[in-house]
Design an enzyme around this catalytic site. Structure first.
Site, PDB file in Angstrom:
ATOM      1  N   GLN A 110      44.089  42.239  30.872  1.00 37.26           N
ATOM      2  CA  GLN A 110      44.091  40.774  30.759  1.00 37.26           C
ATOM      3  C   GLN A 110      45.526  40.277  30.683  1.00 37.26           C
ATOM      4  O   GLN A 110      45.762  39.082  30.644  1.00 37.26           O
ATOM      5  CB  GLN A 110      43.375  40.353  29.470  1.00 37.26           C
ATOM      6  CG  GLN A 110      41.908  40.707  29.430  1.00 37.26           C
ATOM      7  CD  GLN A 110      41.340  40.447  28.042  1.00 37.26           C
ATOM      8  OE1 GLN A 110      41.237  39.310  27.591  1.00 37.26           O
ATOM      9  NE2 GLN A 110      40.975  41.502  27.353  1.00 37.26           N
ATOM     10  N   ASP A 113      51.771  40.100  32.014  1.00 39.75           N
ATOM     11  CA  ASP A 113      53.084  40.733  32.188  1.00 39.75           C
ATOM     12  C   ASP A 113      52.944  41.894  33.183  1.00 39.75           C
ATOM     13  O   ASP A 113      51.860  42.145  33.709  1.00 39.75           O
ATOM     14  CB  ASP A 113      53.641  41.197  30.827  1.00 39.75           C
ATOM     15  CG  ASP A 113      52.774  42.253  30.160  1.00 39.75           C
ATOM     16  OD1 ASP A 113      52.349  43.206  30.836  1.00 39.75           O
ATOM     17  OD2 ASP A 113      52.506  42.132  28.934  1.00 39.75           O
ATOM     18  N   HIS A 128      43.644  38.274  34.557  1.00 38.81           N
ATOM     19  CA  HIS A 128      44.146  36.923  34.268  1.00 38.81           C
ATOM     20  C   HIS A 128      45.391  36.581  35.074  1.00 38.81           C
ATOM     21  O   HIS A 128      46.154  35.697  34.701  1.00 38.81           O
ATOM     22  CB  HIS A 128      44.397  36.765  32.761  1.00 38.81           C
ATOM     23  CG  HIS A 128      43.116  36.813  31.961  1.00 38.81           C
ATOM     24  ND1 HIS A 128      43.086  36.933  30.592  1.00 38.81           N
ATOM     25  CD2 HIS A 128      41.827  36.768  32.350  1.00 38.81           C
ATOM     26  CE1 HIS A 128      41.817  36.963  30.178  1.00 38.81           C
ATOM     27  NE2 HIS A 128      41.037  36.870  31.233  1.00 38.81           N
ATOM     28  N   CYS A 136      51.455  26.069  44.253  1.00 40.22           N
ATOM     29  CA  CYS A 136      51.447  24.660  43.893  1.00 40.22           C
ATOM     30  C   CYS A 136      50.207  24.353  43.049  1.00 40.22           C
ATOM     31  O   CYS A 136      49.103  24.802  43.357  1.00 40.22           O
ATOM     32  CB  CYS A 136      51.455  23.813  45.167  1.00 40.22           C
ATOM     33  SG  CYS A 136      51.298  22.051  44.808  1.00 40.22           S
ATOM     34  N   CYS A 139      48.229  21.519  45.755  1.00 41.74           N
ATOM     35  CA  CYS A 139      47.677  21.943  47.059  1.00 41.74           C
ATOM     36  C   CYS A 139      47.450  23.454  47.119  1.00 41.74           C
ATOM     37  O   CYS A 139      46.919  23.960  48.103  1.00 41.74           O
ATOM     38  CB  CYS A 139      48.572  21.473  48.207  1.00 41.74           C
ATOM     39  SG  CYS A 139      50.126  22.400  48.337  1.00 41.74           S
ATOM     40  N   THR A 214      42.833  44.175  22.534  1.00 43.86           N
ATOM     41  CA  THR A 214      42.215  42.900  22.912  1.00 43.86           C
ATOM     42  C   THR A 214      41.245  42.469  21.825  1.00 43.86           C
ATOM     43  O   THR A 214      40.551  43.310  21.231  1.00 43.86           O
ATOM     44  CB  THR A 214      41.517  42.946  24.294  1.00 43.86           C
ATOM     45  OG1 THR A 214      40.706  41.785  24.447  1.00 43.86           O
ATOM     46  CG2 THR A 214      40.677  44.182  24.472  1.00 43.86           C
ATOM     47  N   SER A 215      41.212  41.166  21.560  1.00 40.62           N
ATOM     48  CA  SER A 215      40.330  40.657  20.513  1.00 40.62           C
ATOM     49  C   SER A 215      38.878  40.595  20.993  1.00 40.62           C
ATOM     50  O   SER A 215      37.993  40.270  20.223  1.00 40.62           O
ATOM     51  CB  SER A 215      40.796  39.276  20.074  1.00 40.62           C
ATOM     52  OG  SER A 215      40.885  38.443  21.205  1.00 40.62           O
ATOM     53  N   ASN A 239      42.812  49.397  18.204  1.00 45.18           N
ATOM     54  CA  ASN A 239      43.191  48.047  17.763  1.00 45.18           C
ATOM     55  C   ASN A 239      43.557  48.133  16.287  1.00 45.18           C
ATOM     56  O   ASN A 239      42.851  48.784  15.513  1.00 45.18           O
ATOM     57  CB  ASN A 239      42.025  47.068  17.981  1.00 45.18           C
ATOM     58  CG  ASN A 239      42.469  45.616  17.944  1.00 45.18           C
ATOM     59  OD1 ASN A 239      43.156  45.192  17.020  1.00 45.18           O
ATOM     60  ND2 ASN A 239      42.063  44.841  18.947  1.00 45.18           N
ATOM     61  N   ALA A 257      48.892  50.281  19.606  1.00 45.49           N
ATOM     62  CA  ALA A 257      48.872  50.925  20.926  1.00 45.49           C
ATOM     63  C   ALA A 257      49.971  51.979  21.039  1.00 45.49           C
ATOM     64  O   ALA A 257      49.735  53.099  21.494  1.00 45.49           O
ATOM     65  CB  ALA A 257      49.041  49.859  22.010  1.00 45.49           C
TER      66      ALA A 257
HETATM   67  P1  NAD Z   1      43.858  39.156  22.695  1.00 41.70           P
HETATM   68  O1  NAD Z   1      42.642  38.343  22.726  1.00 41.70           O
HETATM   69  O2  NAD Z   1      43.979  40.253  23.660  1.00 41.70           O
HETATM   70  O3  NAD Z   1      44.122  39.616  21.095  1.00 41.70           O
HETATM   71  C1  NAD Z   1      45.131  40.488  20.643  1.00 41.70           C
HETATM   72  C2  NAD Z   1      44.450  41.701  19.987  1.00 41.70           C
HETATM   73  O4  NAD Z   1      45.385  42.764  19.879  1.00 41.70           O
HETATM   74  C3  NAD Z   1      43.923  41.452  18.565  1.00 41.70           C
HETATM   75  O5  NAD Z   1      42.628  41.963  18.459  1.00 41.70           O
HETATM   76  C4  NAD Z   1      44.897  42.240  17.656  1.00 41.70           C
HETATM   77  O6  NAD Z   1      44.238  42.772  16.529  1.00 41.70           O
HETATM   78  C5  NAD Z   1      45.335  43.332  18.575  1.00 41.70           C
HETATM   79  N1  NAD Z   1      46.680  43.851  18.350  1.00 41.70           N
HETATM   80  C6  NAD Z   1      47.787  43.160  17.981  1.00 41.70           C
HETATM   81  N2  NAD Z   1      48.862  43.962  17.993  1.00 41.70           N
HETATM   82  C7  NAD Z   1      48.427  45.186  18.363  1.00 41.70           C
HETATM   83  C8  NAD Z   1      49.064  46.440  18.597  1.00 41.70           C
HETATM   84  N3  NAD Z   1      50.386  46.582  18.434  1.00 41.70           N
HETATM   85  N4  NAD Z   1      48.309  47.484  18.993  1.00 41.70           N
HETATM   86  C9  NAD Z   1      46.965  47.350  19.160  1.00 41.70           C
HETATM   87  N5  NAD Z   1      46.313  46.196  18.956  1.00 41.70           N
HETATM   88  C10 NAD Z   1      47.036  45.127  18.583  1.00 41.70           C
HETATM   89  O7  NAD Z   1      45.067  38.390  23.024  1.00 41.70           O
HETATM   90  P2  NAD Z   1      45.410  36.913  22.638  1.00 41.70           P
HETATM   91  O8  NAD Z   1      46.768  37.005  22.152  1.00 41.70           O
HETATM   92  O9  NAD Z   1      44.345  36.397  21.768  1.00 41.70           O
HETATM   93  O10 NAD Z   1      45.366  36.209  24.080  1.00 41.70           O
HETATM   94  C11 NAD Z   1      44.252  35.857  24.849  1.00 41.70           C
HETATM   95  C12 NAD Z   1      44.626  35.831  26.348  1.00 41.70           C
HETATM   96  O11 NAD Z   1      46.020  35.613  26.569  1.00 41.70           O
HETATM   97  C13 NAD Z   1      44.369  37.150  27.008  1.00 41.70           C
HETATM   98  O12 NAD Z   1      44.152  36.925  28.362  1.00 41.70           O
HETATM   99  C14 NAD Z   1      45.688  37.822  26.847  1.00 41.70           C
HETATM  100  O13 NAD Z   1      45.848  38.965  27.610  1.00 41.70           O
HETATM  101  C15 NAD Z   1      46.639  36.697  27.232  1.00 41.70           C
HETATM  102  N6  NAD Z   1      48.001  37.008  26.724  1.00 41.70           N
HETATM  103  C16 NAD Z   1      48.721  37.906  27.452  1.00 41.70           C
HETATM  104  C17 NAD Z   1      49.957  38.327  27.004  1.00 41.70           C
HETATM  105  C18 NAD Z   1      50.691  39.343  27.840  1.00 41.70           C
HETATM  106  O14 NAD Z   1      50.541  39.356  29.052  1.00 41.70           O
HETATM  107  N7  NAD Z   1      51.477  40.214  27.223  1.00 41.70           N
HETATM  108  C19 NAD Z   1      50.471  37.834  25.793  1.00 41.70           C
HETATM  109  C20 NAD Z   1      49.705  36.859  25.079  1.00 41.70           C
HETATM  110  C21 NAD Z   1      48.459  36.486  25.561  1.00 41.70           C
HETATM  111 ZN    ZN Z   2      51.637  21.346  46.970  1.00 43.17          ZN
END
Ligand code: NAD
Ligand code: ZN
Length: 271
Positions: A110, A113, A128, A136, A139, A214-215, A239, A257
């Site tokens: 998701q 980055d 995502h 744009c 358009c 991921t949450s 997690n 992680a």
């Molecule tokens: P999310 O819903 O994926 O929640 C973050 C989860 O990661 C939580 O459950 C938390 O307990 C857990 N967590 C936090 N630090 C951790 C670690 N070091 N190791 C393992 N688990 C850990 O993400 P969100 O922030 O609620 O964002 C929702 C949406 O936004 C998603 O699509 C997400 O991917 C996107 N988003 C992407 C990025 C990125 O690309 N790096 C950053 C912020 C949000």
């Molecule tokens: Zn345009």
């Protein structure tokens, strides 16, 4: 099921060793240890007044293009300046090891980055989208844009975006009122169909699924581990916290992680 960390790590290692087709599903927690804040943990600065669900929407983009553009450009520059952590590298290694022996490991993220790619992995599904290609907002024609390099101010987790970085988004060259936006999926928008379908197809055939950082709240990504459970796959959750998946997962490794993944993936000889 939640058990002591060393026991959980050993069990995860053995589940992975036994599996032939492994899917790795990742969310923002995957990149937290690379210095990219997750939305749910950041509750300061911009997030005292806005929730990501409000700001990462098409409505917000048209209501306040400068704010949303500046925020997303900041995230892109921060991501570019960040480096993959030990978890990204362990996943890259697992994929390379298994591919060398005709196994299959596919990554579905998701995250917007590119830290999996820079950690040596090929990503099957960027559910995502990505911060690094642009189109744009009006358009939808694709456009080139150079994200540039982050300033020192931009590299702090909470740079006071509203004051520091308010910038007009670049104009579209194809239409009169258009402006550029990164090709990420905003709340309420459809997921990229090809990435989603390829991810579902692989997950339906996987015998183990690792769900990292991921949450498990944002749909439809949150339903993918349940699809795997329905197919009889083993689901390992990594997690630091509990989520709606935790009580259903075969194993919950309550760790970050970057600490857990290197213990689960066999390391190359000599390390
Ligand atoms: P999310 O819903 O994926 O929640 C973050 C989860 O990661 C939580 O459950 C938390 O307990 C857990 N967590 C936090 N630090 C951790 C670690 N070091 N190791 C393992 N688990 C850990 O993400 P969100 O922030 O609620 O964002 C929702 C949406 O936004 C998603 O699509 C997400 O991917 C996107 N988003 C992407 C990025 C990125 O690309 N790096 C950053 C912020 C949000
Ligand atoms: Zn345009």
């Amino acid at each position: 099921m939640s058990v002591d960390l060393p026991v959980a790590l050993a069990e995860a290692r053995s589940m992975i060793a036994d599996a032939e087709r492994i899917a790795v599903l990742t969310g923002a927690g995957m990149s937290a240890e690379s210095g990219i804040p997750t939305f749910r943990e950041a509750r300061t600065g911009l997030w005292e007044r806005f929730s990501p669900e409000e700001l990462a929407t098409e409505d917000a983009l048209f209501r306040d293009p400068e704010l949303v553009w500046s925020w997303l450009r900041w995230m892109g520059r921060l991501s570019r300046a960040s480096t993959p952590n030990a978890g990204h590298e362990a996943i890259g290694l697992l994929q390379q090891q298994r591919r060398a022996s005709n196994g299959a490991v596919e990554i579905v993220t998701q995250n917007i980055d590119d830290l999996h790619e820079r950690g040596g992995a090929e990503v099957l599904g960027h559910l995502h989208g990505t911060l690094f290609t642009f189109r744009c907002a009006v358009c939808h024609v694709k456009a080139e844009y150079d994200l540039g390099t982050a300033s020192e101010e931009e590299l702090i987790p909470d740079p006071g975006l509203e004051n520091l970085l308010r910038e007009t988004p670049p104009a579209c060259h194809h239409c009169a009122n258009g402006f550029l936006r990164p090709e990420i999926v905003l709340f309420g928008e459809l997921l990229p169909v090809d990435d989603f379908e390829a991810s579902v197809t692989f997950i339906e055939s996987a015998d183990a699924v690792i769900v990292v950082g991921t949450s498990n709240i944002v749909q439809p990504a949150a339903s993918l581990p349940f699809l795997a459970l329905d197919q009889g796959a083993k689901v390992i959750e990594i997690n630091s916290d509990s989520t709606p998946l935790t009580e259903y997962a075969d194993l919950h490794v309550r760790a970050t992680a970057a600490t857990a993944l290197p213990h689960i993936v066999p390391q190359p000889e000599g390390e």
